[in-house]
Design a protein around this motif. Sequence first.
Motif, PDB file in Angstrom:
ATOM      1  N   ARG A  12      25.895   4.935  10.547  1.00  0.00           N
ATOM      2  CA  ARG A  12      25.057   4.642  12.166  1.00  0.00           C
ATOM      3  C   ARG A  12      23.700   4.530  11.837  1.00  0.00           C
ATOM      4  NH1 ARG A  12      27.777   8.280  16.257  1.00  0.00           N
ATOM      5  NH2 ARG A  12      29.537   6.554  15.766  1.00  0.00           N
ATOM      6  N   PHE A  13      23.046   5.741  11.050  1.00  0.00           N
ATOM      7  CA  PHE A  13      22.496   5.825  11.283  1.00  0.00           C
ATOM      8  C   PHE A  13      21.007   4.692  10.172  1.00  0.00           C
ATOM      9  CE2 PHE A  13      18.707   7.199   8.162  1.00  0.00           C
ATOM     10  CZ  PHE A  13      17.834   7.919   8.981  1.00  0.00           C
ATOM     11  N   LEU A  15      21.963   1.689  10.443  1.00  0.00           N
ATOM     12  CA  LEU A  15      21.961   0.739  11.320  1.00  0.00           C
ATOM     13  C   LEU A  15      20.964   0.706  12.962  1.00  0.00           C
ATOM     14  CD1 LEU A  15      25.586  -0.345  12.164  1.00  0.00           C
ATOM     15  CD2 LEU A  15      24.304  -1.674  11.494  1.00  0.00           C
ATOM     16  N   THR A  16      21.202   2.241  12.957  1.00  0.00           N
ATOM     17  CA  THR A  16      20.074   2.459  13.885  1.00  0.00           C
ATOM     18  C   THR A  16      18.556   2.248  13.662  1.00  0.00           C
ATOM     19  OG1 THR A  16      21.530   4.536  14.755  1.00  0.00           O
ATOM     20  CG2 THR A  16      18.953   4.617  15.410  1.00  0.00           C
ATOM     21  N   VAL A  17      18.062   3.083  12.536  1.00  0.00           N
ATOM     22  CA  VAL A  17      16.421   2.607  11.852  1.00  0.00           C
ATOM     23  C   VAL A  17      16.583   1.153  11.730  1.00  0.00           C
ATOM     24  CG1 VAL A  17      15.415   2.614   9.438  1.00  0.00           C
ATOM     25  CG2 VAL A  17      16.734   3.983  10.332  1.00  0.00           C
ATOM     26  N   SER A  19      17.679  -1.186  13.472  1.00  0.00           N
ATOM     27  CA  SER A  19      17.729  -1.799  14.728  1.00  0.00           C
ATOM     28  C   SER A  19      16.418  -1.520  15.320  1.00  0.00           C
ATOM     29  CB  SER A  19      18.612  -1.117  16.149  1.00  0.00           C
ATOM     30  OG  SER A  19      19.987  -1.554  15.268  1.00  0.00           O
ATOM     31  N   LEU A  20      16.001  -0.177  15.127  1.00  0.00           N
ATOM     32  CA  LEU A  20      14.451   0.537  15.537  1.00  0.00           C
ATOM     33  C   LEU A  20      13.125  -0.950  14.631  1.00  0.00           C
ATOM     34  CD1 LEU A  20      14.793   4.199  15.335  1.00  0.00           C
ATOM     35  CD2 LEU A  20      14.757   1.996  17.736  1.00  0.00           C
TER      36      LEU A  20
END
Length: 259
Positions: A12-13, A15-17, A19-20
């Motif tokens: 998740r981390f 993917l979040t990075v 995506s940002l």
Amino acid sequence: MTANPAKRPRGRFALTVLSLVFIAAFLGLIALGAWQVQRRAWKLDLIQRVEARVHAPAGAAPGPAEWPTVSAARDEYRHVRLQGRYLPAHDTLTQAVTELGPGFWLLTPFRTQDGDIVLVNRGFVPNAREAAASPPPTDTQITGLLRLSEPGGGFLRDNAPAQGRWYSRDVQAIAAARGLRPVAPYFIDADRAAPLPRDPGVEPAWPVGGLTVIKFPNNHLQYALTWFALALMVVAAAARVALEERRLRRAARSPDGLQ
């Protein structure tokens, strides 16, 4: 066949990075494209305003009361006129390259009827300085385009007033070297006095005025399309990553990791 261990779904981390990063890149590229669109609109307006100034009837050149407020945005390339007399004893040659070849701009001070001095670029002369005709010795009216001073130098070389070498039309430095005052903070590119000869074997009457180059690079649409295209590439990359991630997660949920 089992899934490649090196190809596991991202956490998740991560993917979040990721995506940002995609979002920031996309928004940044879109902003750059929009900025170029705005710059293009500004440039087209500038070109239109300058064209209107150049082809307008000649108006009075700014006098001393207006000198402090003369600016490029409002005044450069204005078609102006002056009434007065040349001071040929203070001619200055500045290096130039024109459609007629290499040579010099011939700048001559012009004393107006009010006693002010304006540097006038009478035009281009070839390396043979003797070819230039003398200005009229009596009162005369001239017309031309208002240009702002070019301080410092040009052609990657600094002006050398002490040696009489000039590479730009630096009004303040030329005036100081010639002991002239009060001098307008601009100079005038004189209009052409006579058409150029059609026969290439016939030399024109030097100096030749009216050689002002008015050209504004306008590549903003090309730049805007480039930024927008890069933004679409970011979207495509993000979509590819999303599809790959979806495939990996499906593979991870399948029995025995089978794809």
